[in-house]
Design a protein around this motif. Structure first.
Motif, PDB file in Angstrom:
ATOM      1  N   CYS A 214      -5.605   0.380   4.020  1.00  0.00           N
ATOM      2  CA  CYS A 214      -4.498   0.404   4.374  1.00  0.00           C
ATOM      3  C   CYS A 214      -4.110   0.364   5.765  1.00  0.00           C
TER       4      CYS A 214
ATOM      5  N   THR B 243       0.705  -1.307  -0.024  1.00  0.00           N
ATOM      6  CA  THR B 243      -0.152  -0.188  -0.084  1.00  0.00           C
ATOM      7  C   THR B 243       0.558   1.311   0.025  1.00  0.00           C
TER       8      THR B 243
ATOM      9  N   GLN C  40      -3.450  -3.203   6.737  1.00  0.00           N
ATOM     10  CA  GLN C  40      -2.649  -3.936   6.270  1.00  0.00           C
ATOM     11  C   GLN C  40      -1.498  -4.440   7.499  1.00  0.00           C
TER      12      GLN C  40
END
Length: 253
Positions: A235, A17, A238
């Protein structure tokens, strides 16, 4: 021996990301496209151009405002369908967190639950604080108010408008979270997931435009909001996915 199974699908690393090409494709290009389209729709009169044609086709009044297809089937039925789908995902997520054999699906399903809930929730919040009218409220389309732009000052005493961004299409566009859900479980499915969210939101949005409830830009910013919420949540997930992957691979089969 632990009962937590090895993940049956590859979970992306957190670094993915942060890669420039990921942010360029998923953040900057969509944002620039949204701003460019907004300039045409809100700044150059594209909203009114399209609404004028819908209004004229319906006989100089919003003939589809209370029609069965647009009002009952798409507006009310679509909302219930999206709610039912969200409940199914909640049930699947709960099952995954209760059953060790489904542990690999826990974070992806939790992500999808939150993406849909936050997407619709943020749109509702923005509607409550941004002061813009629906087309059917405007004198140009049979209403009583004059058009006031997004950044223009409203005349004193003019009632609040609660039509920007579009609330109903968020029940469809929130499902673009399926794109990022697919990135977590089966990246090859991501375009199908995106198509589901785009198609649902477009159908809901078009029905509302035909009813006189929204301009196209209202739906555009609903889409942009749902996309940004889904991206930010992806994000944020993650590091959790990376930890889950490391733990799952460390466990003996």
């Amino acid at each position: 021996m632990s009962s937590v199974p090895v993940a049956p699908f590859p979970i992306p690393l957190v670094a993915a990301t942060a890669a420039p090409h990921f942010l360029r494709r998923h953040l900057w290009l969509p944002l620039l496209a949204t701003l460019a389209a907004s300039t045409v729709l809100m700044g150059l009169g594209g909203d009114q151009w399209l609404a004028d044609r819908f209004y004229r086709l319906e006989g100089q009044h919003w003939a589809l405002q209370n029609a069965w297809v647009t009002s009952h089937l798409v507006h009310h039925g679509g909302k219930w369908m999206s709610t039912a789908a969200a409940l199914v995902v909640v049930v699947l997520c709960t099952h995954a967190w209760r059953r060790p054999r489904a542990a690999a699906w826990r974070w992806p399903l939790l992500y999808l639950v939150l993406a849909v809930a936050l997407g619709t929730g943020v749109v509702s919040l923005l509607k409550s604080v941004i002061n813009m009218d629906c087309p059917w409220d405007l004198a140009r389309y049979g209403g009583l108010r004059e058009y006031v732009g997004l950044f223009a000052s409203r005349p004193h005493g003019m009632p609040r408008g609660v039509c920007f961004p579009a609330g109903h299409s968020s029940a469809g566009f929130a499902w673009i979270g399926l794109y990022f859900f697919a990135l977590m479980v089966r990246p090859a499915w991501r375009w199908r997931g995106l198509a589901v969210g785009l198609l649902a939101g477009a159908v809901f949005g078009l029905a509302q435009q035909l009813r006189g409830a929204h301009f196209l830009s209202h739906d555009l910013w609903t889409l942009a909001t749902c996309w940004l919420v889904s991206l930010a949540l992806y994000c944020a997930f993650q590091p959790l996915l990376k930890i889950h992957r490391a733990v799952a691979q460390a466990e003996p089969a």
